[in-house]
Design a protein around this motif. Structure first.
Motif, PDB file in Angstrom:
ATOM      1  N   ILE A   1      12.281  -3.832 -14.121  1.00  0.00           N
ATOM      2  CA  ILE A   1      13.615  -3.880 -13.520  1.00  0.00           C
ATOM      3  C   ILE A   1      13.588  -3.333 -12.090  1.00  0.00           C
ATOM      4  N   SER A   2      12.919  -2.211 -11.898  1.00  0.00           N
ATOM      5  CA  SER A   2      12.854  -1.618 -10.550  1.00  0.00           C
ATOM      6  C   SER A   2      12.073  -2.518  -9.592  1.00  0.00           C
TER       7      SER A   2
ATOM      8  N   GLU B   1      14.333  -7.699  -4.335  1.00  0.00           N
ATOM      9  CA  GLU B   1      15.607  -8.146  -3.774  1.00  0.00           C
ATOM     10  C   GLU B   1      15.937  -7.374  -2.499  1.00  0.00           C
ATOM     11  N   GLN B   2      15.764  -6.057  -2.548  1.00  0.00           N
ATOM     12  CA  GLN B   2      16.036  -5.246  -1.360  1.00  0.00           C
ATOM     13  C   GLN B   2      15.156  -5.664  -0.187  1.00  0.00           C
ATOM     14  N   GLY B   3      13.874  -5.848  -0.472  1.00  0.00           N
ATOM     15  CA  GLY B   3      12.925  -6.147   0.598  1.00  0.00           C
ATOM     16  C   GLY B   3      13.127  -7.505   1.232  1.00  0.00           C
ATOM     17  N   ASN B   4      13.638  -8.476   0.477  1.00  0.00           N
ATOM     18  CA  ASN B   4      13.704  -9.847   0.979  1.00  0.00           C
ATOM     19  C   ASN B   4      15.104 -10.319   1.351  1.00  0.00           C
ATOM     20  N   PHE B   5      16.149  -9.573   0.957  1.00  0.00           N
ATOM     21  CA  PHE B   5      17.504 -10.059   1.208  1.00  0.00           C
ATOM     22  C   PHE B   5      17.815 -10.146   2.700  1.00  0.00           C
TER      23      PHE B   5
ATOM     24  N   TYR C   1       8.633   5.483 -25.548  1.00  0.00           N
ATOM     25  CA  TYR C   1       8.523   5.888 -24.150  1.00  0.00           C
ATOM     26  C   TYR C   1       7.803   4.824 -23.333  1.00  0.00           C
ATOM     27  N   VAL C   2       6.710   4.289 -23.877  1.00  0.00           N
ATOM     28  CA  VAL C   2       5.934   3.263 -23.166  1.00  0.00           C
ATOM     29  C   VAL C   2       6.791   2.020 -22.931  1.00  0.00           C
ATOM     30  N   LYS C   3       7.559   1.607 -23.946  1.00  0.00           N
ATOM     31  CA  LYS C   3       8.414   0.423 -23.808  1.00  0.00           C
ATOM     32  C   LYS C   3       9.512   0.654 -22.772  1.00  0.00           C
ATOM     33  N   LEU C   4      10.108   1.847 -22.814  1.00  0.00           N
ATOM     34  CA  LEU C   4      11.149   2.171 -21.847  1.00  0.00           C
ATOM     35  C   LEU C   4      10.585   2.182 -20.422  1.00  0.00           C
ATOM     36  N   THR C   5       9.409   2.785 -20.256  1.00  0.00           N
ATOM     37  CA  THR C   5       8.777   2.848 -18.943  1.00  0.00           C
ATOM     38  C   THR C   5       8.417   1.454 -18.432  1.00  0.00           C
ATOM     39  N   ALA C   6       7.906   0.599 -19.324  1.00  0.00           N
ATOM     40  CA  ALA C   6       7.540  -0.765 -18.937  1.00  0.00           C
ATOM     41  C   ALA C   6       8.769  -1.562 -18.496  1.00  0.00           C
TER      42      ALA C   6
ATOM     43  N   ILE D   1       0.842  -1.205   0.000  1.00  0.00           N
ATOM     44  CA  ILE D   1       0.000   0.000   0.000  1.00  0.00           C
ATOM     45  C   ILE D   1       0.875   1.253   0.000  1.00  0.00           C
ATOM     46  N   GLY D   2       1.992   1.216   0.730  1.00  0.00           N
ATOM     47  CA  GLY D   2       2.897   2.358   0.756  1.00  0.00           C
ATOM     48  C   GLY D   2       3.487   2.651  -0.612  1.00  0.00           C
ATOM     49  N   LYS D   3       3.964   1.595  -1.309  1.00  0.00           N
ATOM     50  CA  LYS D   3       4.524   1.775  -2.651  1.00  0.00           C
ATOM     51  C   LYS D   3       3.463   2.292  -3.612  1.00  0.00           C
TER      52      LYS D   3
END
Length: 327
Positions: free
Chosen positions: A267-268, A274-278, A257-262, A48-50
């Motif tokens: 990736i993010s 990874e950050q949340g679970n490491f 732009y749409v492809k780059l954003t997707a 919910i925060g994200k």
């Protein structure tokens, strides 16, 4: 644009990365180990925060573009105004309320506020690059300073938070007692830290939150004193402005732009997972409770040191080839 101005601009954005890095790596384990909310509710708080941060992005852009020029600029007032509230929301995001029943609502509220406010900070701060100078080389150089400082901020945030709160996770919270049912041992032995104890786990996390809130104060002071926002030299002279929704629709119809954003979204998402679970994996599954903070720092240091290599790789093979190669 002087080197001092570029450095001040870069330092101004570092606190946001420090706080985001600390929250990304350690918030989940805090919710489980210290706040003692269920894994389902912990994931709900994070999701919910994200989501609130994502919703704030276009809203912030809309209102900022409508704001008027002031003595200190158009974007700087937004950065200054949201910083104190960001500090408060960040601090209370790591606070253990005395009640138990409404604890999930507490963390959802302050995590949403923190995510929304960091977005509200980041949007005008990033756009400020275009209003530092009319020289393209100056803006590119300022962006390089900013991104370097953001990498360092990510490293500092994880290292600072990890070193301060490590002692709260060194000793396992559960002990195996042969006289009780071991399947319920976690529920039997897990206790909320005593707030009256100055070395309690709760106080340790609050100290870490206070330190990072202080970093915010330092960063915004340097930004305000060292950076001057210039009026927009690229403003349209036409009286006919494109409505926000129409402009958004035109943007979303642009295929590249749409492809780059997707691709950036995917990736993010992978990086955030990874950050949340490491840290959770290190402490709960791999039995590395005494070493997880050093593992986090090792990963981030290796990432920071590899930046020059990937920069050379990008220049040699091109952006698209480099992106595919890195993947």
């Amino acid at each position: 644009l002087s080197m001092c101005s570029k450095l001040c601009y870069a330092i101004g954005g570092a606190p946001n990365q420090v706080a985001i890095s600390a929250a990304s790596f350690f918030l989940q384990i805090y919710l489980l180990d210290i706040a003692h909310i269920t894994p389902f509710h912990a994931s709900l708080v994070l999701f919910i925060g994200k989501a609130s941060g994502a919703v704030t992005d276009p809203i912030a852009g809309f209102f900022i573009s409508k704001s008027r020029w002031t003595k200190i600029g158009r974007l700087m007032p937004w950065v200054l105004a949201c910083t104190p509230f960001t500090m408060i929301s960040y601090f209370f995001m790591w606070y253990l309320p005395p009640f138990v029943s409404g604890r999930v609502a507490w963390y959802v509220t302050f995590h949403c506020l923190f995510q929304a406010l960091t977005t509200l900070f980041q949007v005008p701060y990033s756009a400020l690059t275009m209003f530092l100078s009319t020289d393209q080389k100056d803006r590119d150089s300022a962006t390089a300073y900013r991104m370097t400082m953001e990498v360092l901020g990510t490293l500092i945030g994880a290292a600072l938070q990890g070193q301060i709160v490590a002692s709260a996770h060194v000793s396992p919270h559960c002990t195996v007692n042969p006289s009780v049912n071991t399947t319920d041992s976690w529920h039997d032995t897990a206790t909320i830290p005593d707030p009256s104890d100055p070395l309690s786990h709760q106080v340790i996390y609050m100290i870490a939150a206070g330190v990072i809130a202080g970093v915010y104060l330092l960063g915004i002071t340097v930004l305000f004193l060292g950076v001057k926002e210039r009026d927009d030299p690229y403003a349209l002279n036409s009286d006919r402005a494109i409505p926000f929704c129409k402009g958004l629709a035109l943007t979303m119809k642009h295929g590249p732009y749409v492809k780059l954003t997707a691709s950036f979204l995917l990736i993010s998402t992978a990086v955030q997972l990874e950050q949340g679970n490491f840290v959770l994996f290190c402490t709960q599954a791999a039995g590395l409770r005494n070493h997880f903070q050093y593992l986090v720092v090792t990963i981030l240091v290796s990432a920071a040191l590899s930046v020059p290599f990937w920069q050379k790789f990008l220049q040699r093979f091109g952006k698209k080839c480099a992106a595919c190669g890195i993947s």
